[in-house]
Design a protein around this motif. Structure first.
Motif, mmCIF file in Angstrom:
data_model
loop_
_atom_site.group_PDB
_atom_site.id
_atom_site.type_symbol
_atom_site.label_atom_id
_atom_site.label_comp_id
_atom_site.label_asym_id
_atom_site.label_seq_id
_atom_site.Cartn_x
_atom_site.Cartn_y
_atom_site.Cartn_z
ATOM 1 N N GLY A 100 0.784 -1.214 0.000
ATOM 2 C CA GLY A 100 0.000 0.000 0.000
ATOM 3 C C GLY A 100 0.820 1.270 0.000
ATOM 4 N N ALA A 101 2.133 1.139 0.063
ATOM 5 C CA ALA A 101 2.961 2.346 0.073
ATOM 6 C C ALA A 101 2.979 2.969 -1.315
ATOM 7 N N PRO A 102 2.789 4.274 -1.412
ATOM 8 C CA PRO A 102 2.686 4.893 -2.728
ATOM 9 C C PRO A 102 4.034 5.197 -3.364
ATOM 10 N N THR A 103 5.088 5.112 -2.611
ATOM 11 C CA THR A 103 6.366 5.574 -3.151
ATOM 12 C C THR A 103 7.216 4.432 -3.660
ATOM 13 N N ASN A 104 8.216 4.805 -4.397
ATOM 14 C CA ASN A 104 9.158 3.851 -4.948
ATOM 15 C C ASN A 104 10.547 4.452 -4.779
ATOM 16 N N GLU A 105 10.904 4.750 -3.539
ATOM 17 C CA GLU A 105 12.144 5.456 -3.267
ATOM 18 C C GLU A 105 13.310 4.488 -3.358
ATOM 19 N N GLN A 106 14.098 4.661 -4.379
ATOM 20 C CA GLN A 106 15.215 3.763 -4.619
ATOM 21 C C GLN A 106 16.515 4.408 -4.156
ATOM 22 N N TYR A 107 17.339 3.617 -3.491
ATOM 23 C CA TYR A 107 18.625 4.065 -2.983
ATOM 24 C C TYR A 107 19.704 3.424 -3.854
ATOM 25 N N PHE A 108 20.582 4.262 -4.386
ATOM 26 C CA PHE A 108 21.556 3.790 -5.361
ATOM 27 C C PHE A 108 22.930 3.559 -4.761
ATOM 28 N N GLY A 109 23.619 2.589 -5.296
ATOM 29 C CA GLY A 109 25.017 2.371 -4.978
ATOM 30 C C GLY A 109 25.896 3.255 -5.842
ATOM 31 N N PRO A 110 27.222 3.208 -5.611
ATOM 32 C CA PRO A 110 28.152 4.078 -6.344
ATOM 33 C C PRO A 110 28.433 3.615 -7.769
ATOM 34 N N GLY A 111 28.047 2.376 -8.079
ATOM 35 C CA GLY A 111 28.229 1.892 -9.442
ATOM 36 C C GLY A 111 29.514 1.139 -9.664
ATOM 37 N N THR A 112 29.524 0.336 -10.704
ATOM 38 C CA THR A 112 30.729 -0.336 -11.203
ATOM 39 C C THR A 112 30.986 0.177 -12.612
ATOM 40 N N ARG A 113 32.173 0.743 -12.800
ATOM 41 C CA ARG A 113 32.544 1.223 -14.139
ATOM 42 C C ARG A 113 33.199 0.081 -14.905
ATOM 43 N N LEU A 114 32.545 -0.371 -15.960
ATOM 44 C CA LEU A 114 33.063 -1.473 -16.772
ATOM 45 C C LEU A 114 33.634 -0.925 -18.068
ATOM 46 N N THR A 115 34.860 -1.303 -18.339
ATOM 47 C CA THR A 115 35.511 -0.932 -19.590
ATOM 48 C C THR A 115 35.917 -2.204 -20.317
ATOM 49 N N VAL A 116 35.422 -2.340 -21.532
ATOM 50 C CA VAL A 116 35.755 -3.506 -22.348
ATOM 51 C C VAL A 116 36.719 -3.069 -23.444
ATOM 52 N N THR A 117 37.897 -3.662 -23.439
ATOM 53 C CA THR A 117 38.926 -3.239 -24.403
ATOM 54 C C THR A 117 39.039 -4.208 -25.585
#
Lengths: 117, 114
Positions: A100-117
């Protein structure tokens, strides 16, 4: 308390190799999301988990991409046979879903930077 | 399907000036709207959210946004810019309650001039 954590923070891999990206959500958060952030495409949704199941996988760009979540906690995003176009920042988010909660508050991580060479 | 358009990929204002970042949405149902901020090499941080309780929403760091259904807009404002506001800002929409994906705009990079 601890936020969403992701590892590794940076990953450089050769084209054709497989990679695994890990996400540790906030403790108790039942929903977990993966997004991809790239220069050309902006922020794109990949997949969403509720508990250990994935009701929405609509954003996975190809069958080379897969994800799983175990114990309702940690999630792993796997990219097989990486291509250069997979280079991006992969963001994980989690949220606490209440009935019943109306929100969708998402908490984000710092991310993974992927580089494909 | 819902979508978000952010007008202006880059906005530059002077320190102390008004900040206005534009966001227009498209949704077939009443939306839930969000503004996130991203500092360099960091994840996204929620600034504020609209969930139909009030059309004027106040967030962190002095930001606020007003939901205007007639204009399908949710512009972000701050009366007086501070150099610490320099970052990238994303507007996002979700058209469902509970745990659903966010659809993001392309982002607006805010630069603060001394």
């Amino acid at each position: 308390g601890a936020g969403v954590s992701q590892s590794p923070s940076n990953k450089v891999t050769e084209k054709g190799k497989d990679v695994e990206l890990r996400c540790d959500p906030i403790s108790g958060h039942t929903a977990l999301y993966w997004y991809r952030q790239s220069l050309g495409q902006g922020l794109e949704f990949l997949i969403y988990f509720q508990g250990n199941s994935a009701p929405d996988k609509s954003g996975l760009p190809s069958d080379r991409f897969s994800a799983e979540r175990t114990g309702g906690s940690v999630s792993t995003l796997t990219i097989q046979r990486t291509q250069q176009e997979d280079s991006a920042v992969y963001l994980c988010a989690s949220s606490l879903v209440l009935l019943g909660a109306p929100t969708n508050e998402q908490y984000f991580g710092p991310g993974t930077r992927l580089t494909v060479t | 399907a819902q979508s978000v358009t952010q007008l202006g990929s880059h906005v530059s204002v002077s320190e102390g000036a008004l900040v206005l970042l534009r966001c227009n949405y498209s949704s077939s149902v009443p939306p839930y709207l969000f503004w996130y901020v991203q500092y360099p090499n960091q994840g996204l941080q929620l600034l504020l959210k609209y969930t139909s309780a009030a059309t004027l929403v106040k967030g962190i760091n002095g930001f606020e946004a007003e939901f205007k259904k007639s204009e399908t807009s949710f512009h972000l404002t701050k009366p007086s810019a501070h150099r610490s506001d320099a970052a990238e800002y994303f507007c996002a929409v979700s058209d469902s309650e509970g745990a659903q994906k966010l659809v993001f705009g392309q982002g607006t990079r805010l630069t603060i001039n001394p």
